[in-house]
Design a protein around this motif. Sequence first.
Motif, PDB file in Angstrom:
ATOM      1  N   PRO A  95       3.286   6.218  18.260  1.00 36.74           N
ATOM      2  CA  PRO A  95       4.252   5.800  17.234  1.00 36.74           C
ATOM      3  C   PRO A  95       3.615   4.780  16.293  1.00 36.74           C
ATOM      4  O   PRO A  95       2.819   3.933  16.708  1.00 36.74           O
ATOM      5  N   ILE A  96       3.986   4.866  15.037  1.00 35.26           N
ATOM      6  CA  ILE A  96       3.528   3.884  14.046  1.00 35.26           C
ATOM      7  C   ILE A  96       4.616   3.707  13.007  1.00 35.26           C
ATOM      8  O   ILE A  96       5.323   4.662  12.648  1.00 35.26           O
ATOM      9  N   ARG A  97       4.796   2.493  12.563  1.00 38.60           N
ATOM     10  CA  ARG A  97       5.765   2.190  11.504  1.00 38.60           C
ATOM     11  C   ARG A  97       4.980   1.816  10.242  1.00 38.60           C
ATOM     12  O   ARG A  97       4.285   0.796  10.202  1.00 38.60           O
ATOM     13  N   ILE A  98       5.093   2.676   9.232  1.00 35.30           N
ATOM     14  CA  ILE A  98       4.351   2.497   7.982  1.00 35.30           C
ATOM     15  C   ILE A  98       5.277   1.861   6.960  1.00 35.30           C
ATOM     16  O   ILE A  98       6.303   2.446   6.570  1.00 35.30           O
ATOM     17  N   GLY A  99       4.933   0.675   6.515  1.00 36.46           N
ATOM     18  CA  GLY A  99       5.706   0.006   5.472  1.00 36.46           C
ATOM     19  C   GLY A  99       5.226   0.442   4.096  1.00 36.46           C
ATOM     20  O   GLY A  99       4.021   0.449   3.823  1.00 36.46           O
ATOM     21  N   VAL A 100       6.152   0.811   3.230  1.00 36.15           N
ATOM     22  CA  VAL A 100       5.825   1.257   1.871  1.00 36.15           C
ATOM     23  C   VAL A 100       6.632   0.416   0.896  1.00 36.15           C
ATOM     24  O   VAL A 100       7.870   0.394   0.954  1.00 36.15           O
ATOM     25  N   ILE A 101       5.948  -0.272  -0.001  1.00 34.12           N
ATOM     26  CA  ILE A 101       6.617  -1.140  -0.976  1.00 34.12           C
ATOM     27  C   ILE A 101       6.150  -0.748  -2.370  1.00 34.12           C
ATOM     28  O   ILE A 101       4.996  -0.356  -2.564  1.00 34.12           O
ATOM     29  N   GLY A 102       7.064  -0.826  -3.352  1.00 36.31           N
ATOM     30  CA  GLY A 102       6.734  -0.415  -4.712  1.00 36.31           C
ATOM     31  C   GLY A 102       6.814  -1.554  -5.713  1.00 36.31           C
ATOM     32  O   GLY A 102       7.570  -2.516  -5.536  1.00 36.31           O
ATOM     33  N   PHE A 103       6.011  -1.420  -6.785  1.00 35.71           N
ATOM     34  CA  PHE A 103       5.990  -2.427  -7.852  1.00 35.71           C
ATOM     35  C   PHE A 103       5.843  -1.730  -9.203  1.00 35.71           C
ATOM     36  O   PHE A 103       5.150  -0.714  -9.315  1.00 35.71           O
ATOM     37  N   ALA A 104       6.465  -2.298 -10.224  1.00 37.75           N
ATOM     38  CA  ALA A 104       6.351  -1.814 -11.598  1.00 37.75           C
ATOM     39  C   ALA A 104       5.915  -2.966 -12.497  1.00 37.75           C
ATOM     40  O   ALA A 104       6.145  -4.134 -12.167  1.00 37.75           O
ATOM     41  N   PRO A 105       5.304  -2.664 -13.648  1.00 39.08           N
ATOM     42  CA  PRO A 105       4.963  -3.753 -14.575  1.00 39.08           C
ATOM     43  C   PRO A 105       6.228  -4.493 -14.995  1.00 39.08           C
ATOM     44  O   PRO A 105       7.211  -3.858 -15.411  1.00 39.08           O
ATOM     45  N   PRO A 106       6.250  -5.809 -14.895  1.00 42.31           N
ATOM     46  CA  PRO A 106       7.463  -6.544 -15.283  1.00 42.31           C
ATOM     47  C   PRO A 106       7.816  -6.380 -16.752  1.00 42.31           C
ATOM     48  O   PRO A 106       8.958  -6.618 -17.155  1.00 42.31           O
ATOM     49  N   GLN A 107       6.850  -5.933 -17.566  1.00 40.58           N
ATOM     50  CA  GLN A 107       7.099  -5.739 -19.000  1.00 40.58           C
ATOM     51  C   GLN A 107       8.105  -4.628 -19.285  1.00 40.58           C
ATOM     52  O   GLN A 107       8.558  -4.468 -20.418  1.00 40.58           O
ATOM     53  N   VAL A 108       8.461  -3.850 -18.271  1.00 40.07           N
ATOM     54  CA  VAL A 108       9.386  -2.740 -18.484  1.00 40.07           C
ATOM     55  C   VAL A 108      10.695  -3.208 -19.109  1.00 40.07           C
ATOM     56  O   VAL A 108      11.298  -2.503 -19.932  1.00 40.07           O
TER      57      VAL A 108
END
Length: 663
Positions: free
Chosen positions: A185-198
């Motif tokens: 078993p493994i728990r994969i953390g996935v986090i997202g980011f966008a340019p703040p200029q949006v």
Amino acid sequence: MLGLETVNTRGYALFNPNSFGGLKAGQRAVHLRVIETTDLHQHLLPYDYYADRPWHDVGLVNAARLIERARHEAKNSVLFDNGDFLQGTPMGDYVAHERGLREGDIHPVIAAMNALEFDAITLGNHEFNYGLEFLRKAVSGAAFPVVSANLSVKQGASARHDRTLVKPYELLDRQIVDDSGYAHPIRIGVIGFAPPQVVDWDHHALDGRVFARDIIATARDFVPEMREAGADIIIALAHTGIGAARHYDGMENAAVPLARVQGIDALLTGHSHLVFPSPMFQGMAGVDVAAGTIAGKPAVMGGCWGAHIGVIDLLLSRDSGRWDVIGTRSEVRPVAEARDSAPQEPIAAQTGEPENPVSHYHRVHEVVAEAHNDTLTAIRRPVGHSAQPLHSYFSHLGAFNALRVVAEAQRAYVAERLSDPDLKGLPVLSAVAPFKSGGRNGPAGYTDVPAGPLALRHVADLYAFPNTIAALCLSGAEVIDWLERSASAFNRIRPGSTGTKLRDGDFPGYYFEVIDPLDVTLDLSQPARFDAAGQVINADARRVVAATYDGAPIDPEARYVLCTNSHRAGGAGNFAGARPANVVLAGGAVVRDILCKYVADTASLRSAPQGGLRFTPMPNTSAVYETGPAAQQHLHDIAHFAPEPRGLTRSGFLRLKLDLSGG
């Protein structure tokens, strides 16, 4: 580096995890492959809607072959998209503006991702071009998590207290199999980011509705929380480019400082449409091209438009219940190799239903075929007529016919709607850039509309983005600074020199703004004032030696109305005076719709011979200009440069020698 065992038929290294030299006695290693697509921009099928013909080296349907192969090579894999998937081709515009999303509809790009069984995706800046409600409808059909940590609908005291637009991160519980067949078993953390200029670039649609935080500050808040929640490894889906190593608040291209955030194990990057690992990043602080790492973390950037996929191989070991990354490898694979390795099926619109609907390749065909056919019908619709060819092959040389049509449409629209008496008497100028002018788009990446009947696809070729109209009130000094920003698109040319490339290859064509109907003269013997990002590098530099309107010099103290688009008015590109406080007109009208009506209302387009661009003459001086091969048919447009064709570059651009003696 990973322990390598052999090489497969396509030249990609396969490996035996247990051959890795860092393992302890009795310790098992497990291979996890991370696959990335990024900046798809709605390129689903291998088709150029602007030229109305197949385009074999792009498209998610072609990338599907590479994805299948990459999965087949590894026992364990995850697939992510890194943003900017919703907008970019006439199919995206057709679905957003004509067909719409009815109850129960699934957007074609989301349907394609569902068919490919993506594990998660993040949002890019172009996801907001069609408005917030359309984005929400589009992603609601996803069979996978959509994550973005630094965009919120309500801000709290810190990122952890924000009410984010979508989930900030996701924890994926998976079973991964080691080389002996044992599952872990493994728990994969996935986090997202966008340019703040949006929030600035789509200010008209997002103001007061979406808020952005700095990428690094957000990561420092959420990554520890993800670890506390049991994430064994953390993968950052970062829709941001590889830029400066030193962090500053709100930076757009933040990959290097982001990789330094403790707790992040791998980094998927994008936004700038480049490829990493690749030599173009050689020598950058914090970047190791040979190892495929940023700040020591494995990283990848898979180009754009589905022309590549990124692959990160992680070698993991488990000791005392904890997973550690003990080896990595990063690479980018072009779809051209997938195309060369298998027969190229024509797209569904030409052949009907594929013979074998089992593969992911065919599944993607199936789910987007209807939208593709409907898009073809839409783009072939007649809308007007042009008395002359409209192209962008020589936009940087003052051949502005294609740009001027857009500029005139913008100016006519804005002039009719200036209701403030204080603005009505001011000169109305119009800024427009050649969105298609080669560069990273390749030798086919130019506007090329023949004289004669105009279809909707030609209008889309003239203006490739769904930006809305905007107008700014600027001082003459700001107008001149705007021109200086554009003039930085050129390399410095030494008088008497030969062989210098005229264009700065690092300066995107969409930042070369022409202001119609000004007459502008540039002295290219002077250094550029701005770099490609719009930062001042030579404060005293002056390339604009003359800028006149209706025969009179631009008065630095006078006021002018400048027509532009919402993206630019919101600050994209760091142009002088482009900020919300200077906006005097903004609305929901899409520039392409304004252009379409202008074309339909004009009996036959014929660009007026007003305004232009000249260079200060430099005797005995020549420069090299690279453009699309089809430009040879239009050399008479730049006869004053005495252009001499000098063959094609390795990448297929036509090289022209230009005489700068006459300006």
